[in-house]
Design a protein around this motif. Structure first.
Motif, PDB file in Angstrom:
ATOM      1  N   ARG A 158     -93.066 -75.673  49.252  1.00 52.06           N
ATOM      2  CA  ARG A 158     -93.612 -75.097  48.020  1.00 52.06           C
ATOM      3  C   ARG A 158     -95.024 -74.562  48.222  1.00 52.06           C
ATOM      4  N   VAL A 193     -84.268 -77.106  51.033  1.00 57.20           N
ATOM      5  CA  VAL A 193     -83.356 -77.914  50.221  1.00 57.20           C
ATOM      6  C   VAL A 193     -81.962 -77.889  50.835  1.00 57.20           C
ATOM      7  N   ARG A 194     -81.510 -76.721  51.232  1.00 57.63           N
ATOM      8  CA  ARG A 194     -80.176 -76.606  51.824  1.00 57.63           C
ATOM      9  C   ARG A 194     -80.063 -77.381  53.132  1.00 57.63           C
ATOM     10  N   HIS A 210     -86.265 -73.205  49.062  1.00 57.23           N
ATOM     11  CA  HIS A 210     -84.825 -73.306  48.789  1.00 57.23           C
ATOM     12  C   HIS A 210     -84.014 -73.460  50.067  1.00 57.23           C
ATOM     13  N   ARG A 211     -84.511 -72.894  51.171  1.00 59.30           N
ATOM     14  CA  ARG A 211     -83.832 -73.059  52.456  1.00 59.30           C
ATOM     15  C   ARG A 211     -83.996 -74.485  52.973  1.00 59.30           C
ATOM     16  N   SER A 229     -92.227 -79.710  51.773  1.00 63.72           N
ATOM     17  CA  SER A 229     -91.082 -79.216  51.000  1.00 63.72           C
ATOM     18  C   SER A 229     -90.978 -77.699  50.983  1.00 63.72           C
TER      19      SER A 229
END
Length: 230
Positions: free
Chosen positions: A54, A78-79, A75-76, A52
């Motif tokens: 993290r 996730v996108r 966050h990238r 993920s």
């Protein structure tokens, strides 16, 4: 055979002298439920942290739809379509249930899918632990992910809620690929198309539920031992 959607090769993450993840390969096919199991301390949570974004990998490759993402922050990822629900709930306790899902760009439909539509205006922090787990799943679904990583999703759920969770996973696949980290072996064996077993940071076995049940090494390390519910 379905195409690969998420593939990790030679992933390594060491913490001091502890090899939490040590040369792990794992491959998820589009639309499948792939379970990740193993004793406590096997490296499961570290591995999904690496997938993920993290946790940063010391070495190795992660491909999402054939694209290298190992150097991308969480966050990238996730996108690009990876959603991850935490082993410990990660919600906004002072906001309502609906506001939590709104932040993930979701709505009442996502709440309905996990059975929380009638609690939309309730403050999230006042939910039972099991309902908080379901809210986090709704937040993950709201992101419309290509891969949804569920870390111990049935922890704290009642028997009826576990049954509802099983139905939900069957509903969201094959549109979404699910990586399931789960201690409830009945849930794993019921839902998983394939299983990867970790032990001491390495892959001990991989295969179908029937193959994993019959694997002597897995039984010795996990299924037949004291850690069967870990």
């Amino acid at each position: 055979m379905a195409a690969l959607i998420l593939e990790a090769r030679g992933l390594n993450r060491h913490f001091g002298g502890v090899r939490a993840v040590d040369g792990v390969d794992i491959a998820l096919r589009t639309g499948e439920v792939h379970a990740l199991i193993g004793p406590n301390g096997a490296g499961k949570t570290t591995l999904v942290g690496l997938l993920s974004g993290r946790i940063a990998a010391d070495a190795g490759s992660i491909l999402l739809g054939g694209e290298e993402i190992v150097h991308l922050p969480a966050h990238r990822r996730v996108r690009k379509g990876i959603a991850y629900t935490f082993q410990i709930t990660s919600i906004y306790p002072r906001l309502t249930v609906a506001e939590n899902v709104d932040l993930a760009r979701g709505g009442i439909e996502d709440l309905a899918r996990v059975g929380l539509a009638d609690r939309a205006e309730q403050v999230a922090g006042s939910l039972s632990y099991g309902h908080q787990r379901l809210l986090e799943v709704a937040m993950g679904l709201a992101l419309k992910p290509r891969v949804l990583i569920l870390d111990e999703p049935t922890q704290g759920l009642s028997e009826g809620e576990v049954a509802g969770f099983r139905a939900l996973v069957r509903q969201i696949t094959p549109a979404t690929t699910v990586l399931l980290i789960e201690h409830n072996m009945d849930v794993v064996m019921d839902l998983a198309d394939r299983i990867t077993v970790l032990d001491f940071g390495r892959v001990l076995a991989r295969g179908t539920p029937a193959e994993i049940r019959a694997d002597a090494a897995v039984q010795a390390a996990y299924l037949g031992g004291d850690d069967a519910a870990a």
